[in-house]
Scaffold this active site. Structure first.
Site, short mmCIF file in Angstrom:
data_model
loop_
_atom_site.label_atom_id
_atom_site.label_comp_id
_atom_site.label_asym_id
_atom_site.label_seq_id
_atom_site.Cartn_x
_atom_site.Cartn_y
_atom_site.Cartn_z
N ASP A 211 0.84 -1.20 0.00
CA ASP A 211 0.00 0.00 0.00
C ASP A 211 0.87 1.25 0.00
O ASP A 211 1.85 1.36 0.77
CB ASP A 211 -0.93 0.01 1.21
CG ASP A 211 -2.11 -0.94 1.04
OD1 ASP A 211 -2.15 -1.65 0.03
OD2 ASP A 211 -2.99 -0.97 1.94
N HIS A 262 -6.37 2.63 -4.66
CA HIS A 262 -6.56 2.66 -3.20
C HIS A 262 -7.48 3.82 -2.80
O HIS A 262 -7.47 4.24 -1.66
CB HIS A 262 -5.20 2.78 -2.51
CG HIS A 262 -5.20 2.38 -1.06
ND1 HIS A 262 -6.12 1.54 -0.50
CD2 HIS A 262 -4.34 2.72 -0.04
CE1 HIS A 262 -5.85 1.37 0.79
NE2 HIS A 262 -4.77 2.08 1.09
N HIS A 266 -8.75 8.27 0.26
CA HIS A 266 -8.49 7.38 1.38
C HIS A 266 -9.30 7.79 2.63
O HIS A 266 -8.73 8.19 3.65
CB HIS A 266 -7.00 7.34 1.72
CG HIS A 266 -6.62 6.15 2.55
ND1 HIS A 266 -6.86 6.08 3.89
CD2 HIS A 266 -5.99 5.00 2.21
CE1 HIS A 266 -6.39 4.93 4.38
NE2 HIS A 266 -5.85 4.26 3.36
N HIS A 361 3.08 -2.42 4.04
CA HIS A 361 3.05 -0.98 3.78
C HIS A 361 4.44 -0.51 3.35
O HIS A 361 5.44 -0.81 4.02
CB HIS A 361 2.58 -0.22 5.03
CG HIS A 361 1.10 -0.33 5.26
ND1 HIS A 361 0.55 -1.37 5.98
CD2 HIS A 361 0.07 0.46 4.86
CE1 HIS A 361 -0.77 -1.22 6.01
NE2 HIS A 361 -1.08 -0.12 5.34
#
Length: 388
Positions: A211, A262, A266, A361
């Site tokens: 991510d 994504h 967010h 991440h």
């Protein structure tokens, strides 16, 4: 002169007598034109001679001329016979050539009608057959329109629950070391094109995903490791990341990695906290930006914070995306609270399982440090890294 006239007169009388006898003979044999025609044909000289003789004999025998006229009158029903008779007629054979010539003409007329009938038959058959393909063509068209899924503008979103659900794989595992929570949710929500575990649950396959909410200075090093290990991964990016890191995104694409959506903004409380219209706008905004600036079509979506609802999964699916969750993740997202590298590496290796879907991440310094060792140890146990 007297001597010359006497033989000529004798010749003329002889010719007249001969013609009379022949004419009388023809009248007796009219019942068998076929036989008479055959005999006369054999006796006839070549056509050019017949025409010449016809001219000479017509002037000396008025009776023969009348016979020829009567013969022509009887045969006017056959244009071919009537036309050809004068051209080949002679005092001796007027009826015979006409009959002989007329026979083929009649036969030709009968035969010509057959091809005409034969031609019509295929035409009718062709008409019948062409109707079938036309009908057959319409069927797929109707079927296609009936099976086409509704667009998100036509969808009734109220039939889907918007109850928010957070996601974590849990701590219970089966005999294959697979999280039971992932298997349970995959069975429950798989019809929404959601993935809580990889599709190869019987094989030692890993889907590696990272991510990218923002850039913390480690992505370039992560790409170096992946390139060195010949390993591909999925990078889920946000709107600000797409705007601020064009070189990194182009490198991801050029080196064979996959870019995932994504969301643009967010949202901290997940997609269900937004209206359907805002969810669509948020996802498509990033999709369109990446398409415009990088000529890349994204098809994988990661829900911010792992929060979802049946309705949000339906919205994502309607936009042509698969929702990618995970079957392994750990607390690596806070740059100020990074886990110990050796402890973190051991945790990643211990949780290996068939169909693993790993979430790491990219803001993590620890992940950047241990990534190469993790790839090596997973492969040493027979695992293979693949793209979804």
């Amino acid at each position: 002169m007297k001597h010359f006239l006497k033989p000529s007169l004798c010749a003329l009388l002889t010719a007249a007598l001969t013609c009379s006898l022949l004419f009388a003979g023809c009248g007796k044999n009219t019942g068998t034109p076929g036989d008479n025609t055959k005999k006369n044909t054999e006796a006839v000289s070549p056509p050019t001679q017949v025409v010449e003789n016809s001219t000479e004999e017509a002037s000396t025998s008025p009776q023969d001329t009348e016979a020829s006229s009567e013969s022509g009158a009887k045969e006017t029903s056959s244009p071919a016979q009537h036309t050809e008779a004068p051209s080949q007629s002679s005092a001796k054979e007027t009826s015979s050539p006409a009959q002989h010539t007329g026979a083929p003409a009649q036969s030709s007329t009968k035969e010509t009608s057959s091809p005409a009938q034969h031609t019509e038959a295929p035409s009718q058959s062709s008409t019948k057959e062409t109707s079938s393909p036309a009908q057959h063509t319409e069927v797929p068209s109707q079927s296609s329109s009936e099976t086409e899924p509704p667009s998100h503008e036509q969808e009734d979103w109220t039939k889907y629950s918007n109850e928010s659900q957070g996601w974590g794989q849990g701590v219970n595992f089966n005999s294959k070391n697979q999280p039971e929570g992932s298997l349970s949710y995959q069975k429950k929500y798989g019809s929404y094109d959601a993935h809580f575990i990889g599709s190869d649950t019987d094989d030692k396959v890993i889907w590696l995903t990272l991510d990218e909410g923002y850039e913390n200075g480690y992505t370039s090093r992560i790409l170096d490791v992946l390139k060195e290990k010949n390993c591909q991964a999925v990078f889920f990016i946000t709107g600000p990341y797409a705007e601020q890191n064009p070189d990194l995104i182009r490198r991801m694409i050029n080196e064979g990695h996959v870019i995932g959506n994504h969301s643009w903004s967010h949202p901290s409380k997940g997609m269900p906290s937004l209206s359907v219209e805002d969810q669509i706008a948020d996802i498509t905004r990033l999709h369109d930006y990446v398409k415009e600036h990088y000529n890349y079509d994204m098809t994988l979506f990661r829900n911010p914070a792992g929060i979802f609802s049946e309705r949000s999964l339906s919205v994502t699916r309607s936009l042509g995306y698969d929702s990618m969750f995970w079957s392994f993740a750990y607390a690596d997202w806070d740059p100020d609270k990074q886990p110990d590298p050796q402890t973190a590496l051991q945790k990643l290796v211990d949780r290996l399982h068939p169909g693993a879907l790993y979430l790491l991440h990219a803001v993590s310094e620890t992940n950047t440090e241990i990534l190469g060792d993790f790839i090596d140890q997973a492969r040493s146990q027979g695992y293979e890294f693949k793209l979804p």
